[in-house]
Scaffold this motif. Sequence first.
Motif, PDB file in Angstrom:
ATOM      1  N   VAL A   1      44.701  59.892  67.290  1.00 15.95           N
ATOM      2  CA  VAL A   1      44.655  60.038  68.750  1.00 15.95           C
ATOM      3  C   VAL A   1      44.934  61.489  69.151  1.00 15.95           C
ATOM      4  CG1 VAL A   1      45.747  59.368  70.923  1.00 15.95           C
ATOM      5  CG2 VAL A   1      45.274  57.636  69.171  1.00 15.95           C
ATOM      6  N   SER A   2      45.977  62.078  68.563  1.00 13.44           N
ATOM      7  CA  SER A   2      46.354  63.450  68.907  1.00 13.44           C
ATOM      8  C   SER A   2      45.235  64.441  68.589  1.00 13.44           C
ATOM      9  CB  SER A   2      47.631  63.834  68.157  1.00 13.44           C
ATOM     10  OG  SER A   2      47.972  65.180  68.378  1.00 13.44           O
ATOM     11  N   PHE A   3      44.590  64.245  67.444  1.00  8.76           N
ATOM     12  CA  PHE A   3      43.524  65.160  67.017  1.00  8.76           C
ATOM     13  C   PHE A   3      42.352  65.153  67.997  1.00  8.76           C
ATOM     14  CE2 PHE A   3      39.495  65.683  64.655  1.00  8.76           C
ATOM     15  CZ  PHE A   3      39.655  67.000  64.238  1.00  8.76           C
ATOM     16  N   HIS A   4      41.927  63.956  68.418  1.00  2.47           N
ATOM     17  CA  HIS A   4      40.773  63.878  69.318  1.00  2.47           C
ATOM     18  C   HIS A   4      41.128  64.309  70.737  1.00  2.47           C
ATOM     19  CE1 HIS A   4      39.132  61.487  65.973  1.00  2.47           C
ATOM     20  NE2 HIS A   4      37.959  61.850  66.449  1.00  2.47           N
ATOM     21  N   GLN A   5      42.381  64.137  71.119  1.00  4.19           N
ATOM     22  CA  GLN A   5      42.798  64.658  72.426  1.00  4.19           C
ATOM     23  C   GLN A   5      42.784  66.183  72.433  1.00  4.19           C
ATOM     24  OE1 GLN A   5      46.595  62.647  72.980  1.00  4.19           O
ATOM     25  NE2 GLN A   5      45.709  61.361  74.578  1.00  4.19           N
TER      26      GLN A   5
END
Length: 308
Positions: free
Chosen positions: A113-117
């Motif tokens: 989630v953090s990477f794509h955000q």
Amino acid sequence: MKTYWNTTGNLSHLTEWEPNCWIQVTCPTEEDQRELEERFNIPDYFISDISDTDERARYEYDDGWMLIILRIPYVKEIRSRTPYTTVPLGIIHKRDVTITVCFYETNMMLDFVSFHQKRGVGFIDHVDLTFRLFLSSAVWYLKRLKQINTLIDKAKHNLDHTVNNESLIGLSRLQDSLTYFNTSIRGNENLLQKLKFKLQVDELDDDLIEDVNIEMTQARETTAIYSNILESTMDTYSSIINNNMNTVMRTLTSVTIILMIPTLVTSMFGMNLINGMESAPFGFIIALIISVVVSGITWAFLRHKRLL
């Protein structure tokens, strides 16, 4: 815990469900499971299959619903026999409903989630989301394998100084972890090959699948290399332990032989028989000298034969 994500454009948080959003369910409670079954009419055995830690990587269809179970790496926070293992991640889809369910909170999903955000890019559709989860799992397998390799080097460094049970048990536990990794990665690879022909794959998905194949192949080969190294290391230290044991037993046997000689000499002269030394004033000294001389000769012989 349920989280709703808007996947169009930037990956953003939603307060409630919207069509074509991504529902991320982590460590679901009974209430969460009941809501999924009642609100979205998900087959109840889907959730039950995902909760089974031994469930293999696979897919199935039921009443328009598609269930994909992906095995992902997981690190146990508490001390256990297998610190690194794998757990199932369920991907459930039907028309405008896409749900992921995992009964464990994993670093992989948090990072996903953090990477794509940070990238500011969402997902084109559920197929894109599915294959990106495959890619993320392969990347995290490689990360965990690096950590396992570090632990192997640390254990080997400790064993170079002293062979102790703690380090050997640690290596055995890491061997179990590599076995789980190898089995799960192979299962994911087989699942990926089947999904290529079951999902609606476009040209962009083909490129993504190729990246997933490369990462998974690297993860599988790395697992095999570390497993072979670990197996060889265990065999080496097992041989060292056996050799040390043989050395100790050989030394003890040699010492026993040397100590047996004075006992034999004193027993012979201590018998209640005529031996010519009953009245000799230096009989004890003579017996003692004979014991020392014969023991010395025996010691020199054993040293010459490298038995002591």
